[in-house]
Enzyme design. Structure first.
Site, mmCIF file in Angstrom:
data_model
loop_
_atom_site.group_PDB
_atom_site.id
_atom_site.type_symbol
_atom_site.label_atom_id
_atom_site.label_comp_id
_atom_site.label_asym_id
_atom_site.label_seq_id
_atom_site.Cartn_x
_atom_site.Cartn_y
_atom_site.Cartn_z
ATOM 1 C CG ASP A 14 16.063 5.041 37.089
ATOM 2 O OD1 ASP A 14 15.651 5.425 35.945
ATOM 3 O OD2 ASP A 14 15.703 5.325 37.956
ATOM 4 C CG ASP A 16 14.164 11.180 36.044
ATOM 5 O OD1 ASP A 16 15.097 11.929 36.145
ATOM 6 O OD2 ASP A 16 13.336 10.654 35.234
ATOM 7 N N GLY A 51 9.401 5.849 36.803
ATOM 8 C CA GLY A 51 9.940 4.923 35.654
ATOM 9 C C GLY A 51 8.974 4.692 34.502
ATOM 10 C CB ILE A 52 5.060 5.268 34.516
ATOM 11 C CG1 ILE A 52 5.089 4.078 35.595
ATOM 12 C CG2 ILE A 52 3.928 5.449 33.630
ATOM 13 C CD1 ILE A 52 5.290 2.902 35.100
ATOM 14 N NE ARG A 54 6.992 14.493 29.145
ATOM 15 C CZ ARG A 54 7.739 14.981 28.236
ATOM 16 N NH1 ARG A 54 7.143 15.851 27.438
ATOM 17 N NH2 ARG A 54 8.932 14.882 27.951
ATOM 18 C CB SER A 121 13.492 11.064 31.647
ATOM 19 O OG SER A 121 13.453 12.374 31.260
ATOM 20 C CG ASN A 123 13.070 16.559 29.954
ATOM 21 O OD1 ASN A 123 13.024 17.427 29.295
ATOM 22 N ND2 ASN A 123 11.681 16.166 30.526
ATOM 23 C CG ASP A 175 13.687 5.770 41.460
ATOM 24 O OD1 ASP A 175 13.710 5.353 40.320
ATOM 25 O OD2 ASP A 175 13.158 7.033 41.690
HETATM 26 P P1 B16 Z 1 9.881 12.747 30.863
HETATM 27 P P2 B16 Z 1 13.644 7.204 34.797
HETATM 28 C C1 B16 Z 1 11.263 8.424 34.184
HETATM 29 O O1 B16 Z 1 12.606 8.314 34.574
HETATM 30 C C2 B16 Z 1 10.887 9.009 35.448
HETATM 31 O O2 B16 Z 1 10.846 8.178 36.692
HETATM 32 C C3 B16 Z 1 9.400 9.092 35.440
HETATM 33 O O3 B16 Z 1 8.477 9.796 36.473
HETATM 34 C C4 B16 Z 1 8.975 10.315 34.174
HETATM 35 O O4 B16 Z 1 7.589 10.338 34.117
HETATM 36 C C5 B16 Z 1 9.510 9.465 32.902
HETATM 37 O O5 B16 Z 1 11.061 9.290 33.225
HETATM 38 C C6 B16 Z 1 9.504 10.247 31.841
HETATM 39 O O6 B16 Z 1 10.283 11.724 31.820
HETATM 40 O O7 B16 Z 1 8.423 13.379 31.021
HETATM 41 O O8 B16 Z 1 11.149 13.507 31.262
HETATM 42 O O9 B16 Z 1 10.130 12.301 29.526
HETATM 43 O O10 B16 Z 1 13.463 6.788 36.129
HETATM 44 O O11 B16 Z 1 13.653 6.176 33.676
HETATM 45 O O12 B16 Z 1 14.979 7.905 34.655
HETATM 46 MG MG MG Z 2 13.672 6.378 38.373
#
Ligand code: B16
Ligand code: MG
Length: 219
Positions: A14, A16, A51-52, A54, A121, A123, A175
């Site tokens: 993962d 973030d 992990g959820i 946006r 994400s 991003n 995480d």
């Molecule tokens: P974004 P991961 C997730 O990334 C984050 O844990 C989560 O908090 C966030 O809302 C989601 O990406 C979407 O991210 O707004 O940048 O598209 O943990 O799957 O790497």
């Molecule tokens: Mg994460």
């Protein structure tokens, strides 16, 4: 599920909260938005956003508000949070990698283990570029490649297919509660890092990746 007689051939990270602490930036950006909206938000609620996606994260935050928000307003607010977040990640460099990540990646590559990133994400690629890791992984799955977010196993199954390793020979590192569930449902070994309460459903729980022995023992 752990089968100690199996030699695992792939590791799926993962992003973030595992590779770098963007989980903290997501929290800070949501907190800024929630404060502006006068909506109660704290770190405990934030644990459920890890992990959820946006827009799903925003829905969870707005449960604490008695105001009605139209779909259009929700997209505007999610976008606003993302602008705060993008401003924060602009300054990221390879110094922002979490403890043990560089050494673990090197060790895995030396042993010929395939590595992938599974992040929901939008991003993810910007963050990986800023960290100097965009060329490092054999395969990257981000929001563009999947239909269902975590806890659906799709993202981890997609990553396993991308590195051409059977799911049961893969190890996933997460995480988030949703992410651990996704790994378990994909039939992989799950490694949880960070907050114990959040990742206690994992096969193995580690504080961080600075002691990778429990992972290396599965290869
Ligand atoms: P974004 P991961 C997730 O990334 C984050 O844990 C989560 O908090 C966030 O809302 C989601 O990406 C979407 O991210 O707004 O940048 O598209 O943990 O799957 O790497
Ligand atoms: Mg994460």
């Amino acid at each position: 599920m752990i089968n100690k007689s199996v030699k695992h051939k792939g590791v799926i990270f993962d992003l973030d909260g595992v590779i770098t602490d963007t989980a903290e930036y997501h929290y800070l950006a949501w907190k800024k938005l929630a404060d502006e909206l006068n909506v109660y938000f704290d770190r405990e609620i934030n644990e459920n956003l890890k992990g959820i996606s946006r827009i799903e994260s925003l829905e969870i935050i707005l449960k604490k508000s008695d105001k009605f928000f139209s779909e259009e307003e929700k997209y505007y607010l999610a976008d606003k949070k993302n602008e705060y977040y993008k401003e924060m990640i602009k300054r990221m460099t390879p110094k922002d990698l979490l403890p043990g990540v560089v050494d673990l990646i090197k060790e895995l590559k030396d042993r010929g283990i395939k590595i992938a990133v599974a992040s929901v994400s939008k991003n993810a690629k910007t963050v990986l570029s800023n960290l100097g890791l965009i060329e490092t992984f054999d395969y990257i799955v981000d929001a563009e490649k999947i239909k269902n977010g975590k806890p659906d196993p799709e993202i981890f199954l997609n990553a396993a297919a991308g590195i051409d390793v059977e799911p049961k020979l893969c190890i996933g590192i997460e995480d988030s509660k949703a992410g651990i569930e996704a790994i378990n449902r994909a039939g992989m070994v799950s490694i949880g890092v960070g907050n114990y309460e959040t990742v206690k459903g994992a096969d193995i729980v580690l504080k961080d990746l600075s002691d990778p022995l429990p992972i290396l023992n599965l290869l």
